[in-house]
Design an enzyme around this catalytic site. Structure first.
Site, short mmCIF file in Angstrom:
data_model
loop_
_atom_site.label_atom_id
_atom_site.label_comp_id
_atom_site.label_asym_id
_atom_site.label_seq_id
_atom_site.Cartn_x
_atom_site.Cartn_y
_atom_site.Cartn_z
N SER A 102 0.81 -1.22 0.00
CA SER A 102 0.00 0.00 0.00
C SER A 102 0.84 1.27 0.00
O SER A 102 1.58 1.54 -0.93
CB SER A 102 -0.96 -0.04 1.19
OG SER A 102 -1.88 1.02 1.14
N ASP A 241 -2.71 6.45 -3.43
CA ASP A 241 -1.57 5.80 -2.79
C ASP A 241 -1.06 4.68 -3.69
O ASP A 241 -1.56 4.46 -4.79
CB ASP A 241 -1.92 5.29 -1.39
CG ASP A 241 -2.89 4.12 -1.40
OD1 ASP A 241 -3.59 3.93 -2.41
OD2 ASP A 241 -2.95 3.38 -0.39
N ASP A 243 -1.21 1.47 -3.93
CA ASP A 243 -2.04 0.39 -4.47
C ASP A 243 -3.42 0.85 -4.88
O ASP A 243 -4.24 0.05 -5.29
CB ASP A 243 -2.13 -0.78 -3.48
CG ASP A 243 -3.00 -0.48 -2.28
OD1 ASP A 243 -3.07 0.71 -1.87
OD2 ASP A 243 -3.60 -1.41 -1.72
N ASP A 245 -6.08 2.14 -3.31
CA ASP A 245 -7.32 2.01 -2.54
C ASP A 245 -7.59 3.24 -1.67
O ASP A 245 -8.61 3.29 -0.98
CB ASP A 245 -7.34 0.73 -1.70
CG ASP A 245 -6.25 0.68 -0.64
OD1 ASP A 245 -5.41 1.60 -0.58
OD2 ASP A 245 -6.23 -0.29 0.14
#
Length: 447
Positions: A102, A241, A243, A245
């Site tokens: 992440s 960010d 990833d 999400d």
């Protein structure tokens, strides 16, 4: 099956080459997951990753382990976490695996799983995988080995999904939008979504090299997006960010909107358009101003523990659809099964266009309460400071003094020996005063 040893609230995460994020362990993890999932009738698992250099190594390790367990694998390549959740469901796969840490630096990585319906795996399946890790690794017969294939149209499918979450009667034509992809998994997705919907897109953070993910760009480092919005005279900025999400927004004046503000805008628009089902879920860290603002609109509000997993659990318990965290995780279960930064950003633009307002104008409506957060380190061998009478008395005194105009939250960090002392109030000086007061009590007990 015992307690969790490897899985946390968001899968398995750590520094590459150490502990669980090591090719030997990840191969065994792939095998263990394959054995458990095979017992649930699984035939095919999808694997996607962000842009970290270690993703190739971990992908190969998972592939080997899954194949040894007899599971077929679909390789998605670099894809946002919410895309993997969506594609797992749309390809009728029994599970999806995300290789990502992440918002963490490139030298960290992690692995998490989605079930066939695009939600995170049930606890009992994660525990079964942990239990299987204790067993010796085996290999199915050669004619039973899983096969791997690359899914070449994954990005295009997800781009169409994101575009489909935006009303067909609206257009982004005339909007200039800065898109910061954090050199992460949305680098080839987000700019295309916005440009295909008609926006004039200015890209930053879209040149991943395996080492630069989240490096002074993206939702956890907003200066790059703010500077580019002001430099180009853009109408707004998207900052995702690593990833994809999470999202933070920037208005045309360079003001940053966090997850609480985004959640308020999305919920208010859903209420006005008659699409709000029930209320809104935030977390223990959601700003008190969000709760007060939603209350003025007559929207119920509930708090979960910190973590999008717990937001999801409470949404499902209550039968509500909208929830999120101030960090930028925004869930709308009417549109997606997990937090999706691109979809959340499009929801905000939808609200802007429907209201005929700029993002700056739209962000009014609730006042963010000043928040003071102090971290106090303690010796975890001497017990939990939050159990002491001195700390409890200090917290009660602060709560009594603040009344309904403030809030106190004390919690242990989940990753290091820290007590997090957070105080909110409509008066900034009072927030700081009482945070220091409680922190002093914690220090006396902790040392």
């Amino acid at each position: 099956m015992g307690q969790r040893k490897f899985f946390g609230t968001d899968g398995i995460r750590g520094k590459v080459g150490e502990s669980a994020i090591h090719p030997e362990f990840v191969t065994k993890l792939g095998w263990a997951a394959g054995k458990v999932l095979a017992g649930h009738g699984t035939n095919k698992v999808l694997i996607g990753k962000d842009t970290r250099i270690s993703g190739y190594m971990l992908e190969s390790a998972l592939e080997a382990g899954l194949s040894a367990a007899g599971i077929n694998i679909g390789l998605l390549g670099p894809m946002p976490t919410p895309a993997i959740a969506y594609l797992t469901k749309t390809f009728r796969s029994e599970a999806g695996i995300v290789i990502s840490a992440s918002h963490n630096p490139y030298y960290d990585n992690g692995i998490k799983f989605f079930s066939a319906d695009g939600y995170k795996l049930d606890d009992d399946i994660e525990l079964a995988i942990e239990s299987m890790l204790e067993e010796p690794m085996t290999c199915v017969a050669s004619n039973k080995l899983g096969k791997a294939s690359r899914i070449n149209d994954a990005a295009g499918r997800y781009i169409e999904f994101c575009k489909g979450s935006f009303p067909s009667d609206l257009s982004l034509k005339g909007l200039k939008i800065v898109v910061d992809c954090a050199h992460g998994a949305t680098y080839h997705i987000a700019p295309n979504v916005l440009s295909e919907l008609g926006a004039d897109v200015i890209e930053i953070g879209t040149s991943p090299d395996g080492l630069n993910i989240n490096d002074n760009v993206g939702a956890t480092s907003m200066k790059a997006t703010v500077d580019k919005v002001l430099e180009t005279g853009a109408d707004m900025g998207f900052a995702l960010d690593g990833d994809g999400d999470r999202i933070m927004l920037v208005d045309h004046l360079g003001n940053v909107l966090d997850g609480d503000q985004i959640l308020y805008i999305v919920a208010r628009d859903a209420l006005k358009s008659g699409r709000l089902s029930g209320g809104v879920v935030g977390t223990l860290m959601s700003n008190l101003g969000l709760e007060v603002g939603l209350s003025k609109l007559g929207i119920p509000f509930a708090r979960s523990a910190v973590g999008d997993r717990y937001v999801m659990e409470l949404l499902q318990q209550k039968g509500w659809a909208i929830g999120g965290e101030n960090s930028g995780h925004i869930l709308n279960l009417n549109l997606a099964s997990t937090g999706d930064g691109i979809v959340a950003g499009l929801q905000v633009i939808t609200a802007m266009l429907r209201a005929g307002m700029s993002l700056h104008e739209l962000s009014g409506g609730f006042e963010i309460f000043p928040q003071s957060l102090i971290n106090v380190r303690y010796d975890d061998s001497s017990g939990n400071p939050l159990d002491s009478d001195e700390v409890k008395i200090a917290a009660k005194e602060a709560e009594s003094a603040l009344g309904k105009a403030g809030r106190v939250l004390l919690r242990k960090s989940g990753t290091e020996p820290l007590i997090r002392v957070m105080v909110e109030s409509d008066d900034e000086s009072l927030s700081l005063k009482w945070a220091e007061f409680i922190a002093d009590a914690v220090r006396k007990v902790a040392n």
